[in-house]
Design a protein around this motif. Structure first.
Motif, short mmCIF file in Angstrom:
data_model
loop_
_atom_site.label_atom_id
_atom_site.label_comp_id
_atom_site.label_asym_id
_atom_site.label_seq_id
_atom_site.Cartn_x
_atom_site.Cartn_y
_atom_site.Cartn_z
N GLY A 14 2.97 8.11 -6.94
CA GLY A 14 3.20 7.60 -8.29
C GLY A 14 1.91 7.46 -9.07
N VAL A 81 -5.92 -4.46 -4.17
CA VAL A 81 -5.27 -5.34 -5.15
C VAL A 81 -4.72 -6.56 -4.42
CG1 VAL A 81 -3.38 -5.54 -6.82
CG2 VAL A 81 -4.64 -3.37 -6.59
N ASN A 264 5.57 -3.29 -1.67
CA ASN A 264 4.26 -3.89 -1.36
C ASN A 264 4.28 -5.42 -1.60
OD1 ASN A 264 1.40 -4.74 -1.84
ND2 ASN A 264 1.07 -2.57 -1.42
N ASP A 298 7.87 3.17 -4.56
CA ASP A 298 8.56 2.32 -3.58
C ASP A 298 8.61 0.85 -3.98
OD1 ASP A 298 8.86 4.63 -2.16
OD2 ASP A 298 7.66 4.04 -0.43
N THR A 314 11.66 7.36 -2.47
CA THR A 314 11.13 8.67 -2.04
C THR A 314 9.96 9.11 -2.93
OG1 THR A 314 12.61 9.93 -3.49
CG2 THR A 314 13.42 9.48 -1.28
N ALA A 315 9.19 10.02 -2.39
CA ALA A 315 8.08 10.62 -3.14
C ALA A 315 8.62 11.42 -4.31
CB ALA A 315 7.27 11.53 -2.20
N GLN A 316 9.76 12.05 -4.07
CA GLN A 316 10.39 12.85 -5.12
C GLN A 316 10.61 12.00 -6.38
OE1 GLN A 316 14.31 15.75 -5.43
NE2 GLN A 316 14.18 14.41 -3.70
N LYS A 375 10.98 23.19 3.38
CA LYS A 375 10.20 21.97 3.57
C LYS A 375 8.71 22.21 3.25
CE LYS A 375 9.29 17.80 5.10
NZ LYS A 375 9.40 16.75 4.11
#
Ligand code: FAD
Ligand code: NAD
Length: 400
Positions: A14, A81, A264, A298, A314-316, A375
């Motif tokens: 992100g 952070v 997080n 996330d 997801t990363a997507q 993949k």
């Protein structure tokens, strides 16, 4: 007028995509952009099962941040952070004090979810980071090295338990089961001595995924010596193994934890309303009640209207959100209208080690070499978005 300060937290999918896109959306004199992340490198979270099992060197999953982003346009701070002061527009960092922002993008990723199971943090490998993967790989090799030096070697040294048959657990055991024959050869150990378990609480592995592909994956992994225990939650992790809800104990010196994630802890610490560390964001990806704070990846939560359940982290999705956030930051600065985020889920493909994989792309099922090809192309696509042809050639995977 003074330039607004845009602060991006986290250099994962992100954060990195937001950083690269925002420098394209805005001119150098329109905003100051600062990126803060724990390490001076970005790593591919989605590749970590490979270095964790030792089928890839960990350096292939990471890249120096200043090799990828233009540090003439972005100020990078390597730090951790600690807290976001939402009302004061400031962020506390562990070593370098406080940083002020006019606009904030929070993309700090996830941490393991234990669902209250005791012993996870004390006795299991659960860090899906470069350092975590390195530790898992070294530990696994050490178990093999140790075995033949024990006067009476215990079976648990060569018993490997994976907790959770979600995509992370399945991708990890795919790599490990592919590597075990090599490890046996290297350390003079008969393959019959090695035990691999995948333990899953739900009534099926990969709950919610296409049943035919789940069966394909399970058969393939079983043929490599993996034993599945399905419908069997782990209730405790101990120094020498796991206890299952039905009372059974599996002795093991290596428990790899993959039962899912939560946002997080900085999110909870900063007082955002959240569900397991994830903030249910507005359609334009801002935190409710905050005009200048975006949360993506996330740490964010969005409900899929079709299923009435949250989209999986997801990363997507993180990368797609980053593009919308870059556009919305520009809109805020130029006093334009903000866009709503619309996920465009292209599919899910999971590797199973070697040249094996399974996946659904559009409404097409893929398995074996065609899934493996897909993949690797997905893995290369992100490098392409981030660093174009140069980065793809340097770090990319051979799809054949
Ligand atoms: P991340 O990409 O995890 O980045 C977070 C960044 O923040 C990291 O750089 C981290 O170092 C930094 N950070 C964390 N805490 C702090 C702090 N306190 N201070 C400063 N910096 C901090 N998704 C898919 O779509 N496809 C896949 O094939 C896939 N495979 C996966 C395989 C594995 C083994 C795992 C574990 C996950 C996989 N996922 C996959 C999920 C995907 O990796 C995550 O959804 C994605 O990484 C989330 O992106 P993000 O930007 O929110 O966080
Ligand atoms: P997950 O939530 O998808 O799967 C965790 C699994 O652990 C579930 O099946 C759950 O039933 C099981 N579980 C929970 N508690 C348990 C217990 N006490 N004992 C035994 N089993 C237990 O989590 P994940 O696999 O870490 O994935 C996290 C996210 O990353 C997901 O959104 C996933 O889609 C994504 N991801 C995607 C890919 C891919 O697309 N190739 C790969 C890895 C991860």
């Amino acid at each position: 007028a003074t330039k607004p300060n845009i602060l991006i937290l986290g250099a994962g999918y992100g954060g990195m995509v937001t950083a690269t896109k925002i420098t394209k959306e805005l001119g150098h004199n329109e905003a100051n952009v600062t990126l803060v992340s724990k390490h001076d490198y970005h790593y591919q979270t989605t590749w970590l099962h490979e270095p964790a099992a030792g089928t890839m060197h960990h350096d292939r999953t990471r890249m120096k941040i200043d090799d990828v982003i233009d540090i003439n346009k972005i100020n990078f701070i390597q730090d951790e952070v600690v807290e976001i002061h939402r009302e004061e527009n400031k962020v506390s960092l562990k070593n370098s004090g406080q940083v002020e922002f006019d606009y904030l993008v929070t993309a700090l990723g996830a941490v393991p979810e234990t669902f209250g199971v005791e012993g996870v943090f004390d006795y299991s490998f659960n860090k899906w980071t470069v350092n975590g993967a390195r530790e898992m790989k070294d530990h696994i090799e050490y178990m093999f090295a140790k075995y033949n030096n024990e006067p009476e070697p215990k079976d648990e040294l060569l018993t490997f338990v994976v907790a959770g048959a979600g995509f992370t657990g399945i991708e990890f055991i795919g790599e490990l089961s592919e590597r075990v024959p090599e490890l046996c050869k290297e350390y003079d150990i008969p393959k019959s001595k090695v035990k691999m378990y995948v333990i899953e609480a739900a009534p099926t592995a990969l709950p919610g995924f296409d049943p035919e592909l789940v069966e394909y994956a399970m058969n393939l992994l079983e043929n490599r010596g993996v034993e599945f225990k399905i419908n069997t939650p782990i209730s405790e992790v101990k120094e020498n193994g796991v206890i299952l809800k039905d009372g059974e104990e599996i002795k093991s010196s290596t428990v790899v934890w993959a039962t899912g994630v939560r946002g997080n802890p900085v999110i909870e610490k900063s007082g955002f309303e959240n569900m397991r560390g994830r903030v249910k964001v507005d359609p334009d990806l801002r935190a409710p009640g905050h005009e200048n704070i975006f949360i993506i990846g996330d740490c964010s939560l969005m409900i899929n209207e079709e299923t009435e359940r949250p989209f999986p982290p997801t990363a997507q999705i993180a990368m797609q959100q980053a593009e919308t956030v870059a556009a919305n930051l520009k809109a805020l600065i130029k006093e334009d209208k903000l866009k709503e985020f619309k996920p465009d889920i292209k599919g899910t493909v999971a590797s199973l080690g070697g040249k094996e994989a399974i996946g659904v792309v559009g409404n097409k099922k893929l398995f074996g070499t065609s899934a493996n090809f897909m993949k690797k192309m997905i893995d290369n696509r992100y490098l392409w978005i981030l660093g174009g042809v140069g980065l793809t050639l340097k770090k990319g995977k051979n799809p054949f």
